[in-house]
Design a protein around this motif. Structure first.
Motif, short mmCIF file in Angstrom:
data_model
loop_
_atom_site.label_atom_id
_atom_site.label_comp_id
_atom_site.label_asym_id
_atom_site.label_seq_id
_atom_site.Cartn_x
_atom_site.Cartn_y
_atom_site.Cartn_z
N SER A 34 -10.01 6.74 -3.10
CA SER A 34 -8.59 6.67 -4.20
C SER A 34 -8.64 7.73 -5.07
N GLU B 151 -6.36 2.72 -11.66
CA GLU B 151 -4.97 2.67 -11.08
C GLU B 151 -4.46 2.26 -9.74
N THR B 152 -5.31 2.46 -8.57
CA THR B 152 -5.13 1.55 -7.27
C THR B 152 -5.47 0.10 -7.77
N TYR B 153 -6.25 0.04 -8.32
CA TYR B 153 -6.54 -1.73 -8.53
C TYR B 153 -6.04 -2.31 -9.15
N LEU C 257 0.90 -1.02 0.13
CA LEU C 257 0.23 0.03 -0.07
C LEU C 257 0.75 1.95 0.35
N VAL D 148 -12.48 -0.15 -0.96
CA VAL D 148 -12.34 1.43 -1.95
C VAL D 148 -13.25 1.77 -2.58
N THR E 17 -2.63 -1.32 -9.91
CA THR E 17 -1.28 -1.21 -8.65
C THR E 17 -1.52 -2.85 -7.29
N TYR F 247 -11.52 3.01 2.34
CA TYR F 247 -10.20 4.24 1.91
C TYR F 247 -10.85 4.60 0.98
#
Length: 127
Positions: free
Chosen positions: A80, A85-87, A29, A122, A89, A78
């Motif tokens: 985002s 992009e978070t997914y 993270l 998220v 990554t 969380y």
């Protein structure tokens, strides 16, 4: 009536091994450990507490009042600024994630699990 307690300052996560958990959160993270907690820069700090029994590592409960019968509800979400992009990554870093879903045409969410089995949400914020 006025709020007399202020805001949520920190959250205590029950963990099996604090050192392994610190390393996982740093690698997966990108959290910074200050020697006492993860300071995210906004919102509550995240403290880690070693538990005595594996069954005490739990941050979910079942409910029929969210996404159907016996839904495993999470305690922490969380937000985002770029959910895709978070997914991607998290997937690239080997984190177990659900699919991204659109809800009511106005927000996207997905769930992931940490090494202690905690389920987190998220979300994209309102679209």
């Amino acid at each position: 009536m006025a709020n007399i307690v202020g805001y949520i300052d920190c959250v205590y996560l029950p963990v099996l091994d604090q050192e392994e958990t610190i390393k996982w959160y740093q690698e997966k993270l990108g959290f910074d450990w200050n020697g006492h907690c993860f300071e995210l820069g906004y919102g509550p700090d995240i403290m880690l507490v070693n538990v005595n029994n594996k069954e005490d590592v739990k941050l979910t409960y079942n409910t029929d009042h969210w996404e159907g019968e016996d839904f495993e509800m999470y305690i922490l979400t969380y937000k985002s600024p770029n959910i895709e992009e978070t997914y991607e990554t998290l997937k690239e870093r080997g984190v177990k994630v659900s699919d991204i879903k659109m809800y009511d045409g106005n927000r996207k969410c997905f769930r992931f699990y940490d090494l202690n089995g905690h389920r987190f949400d998220v979300w994209s914020g309102w679209l």
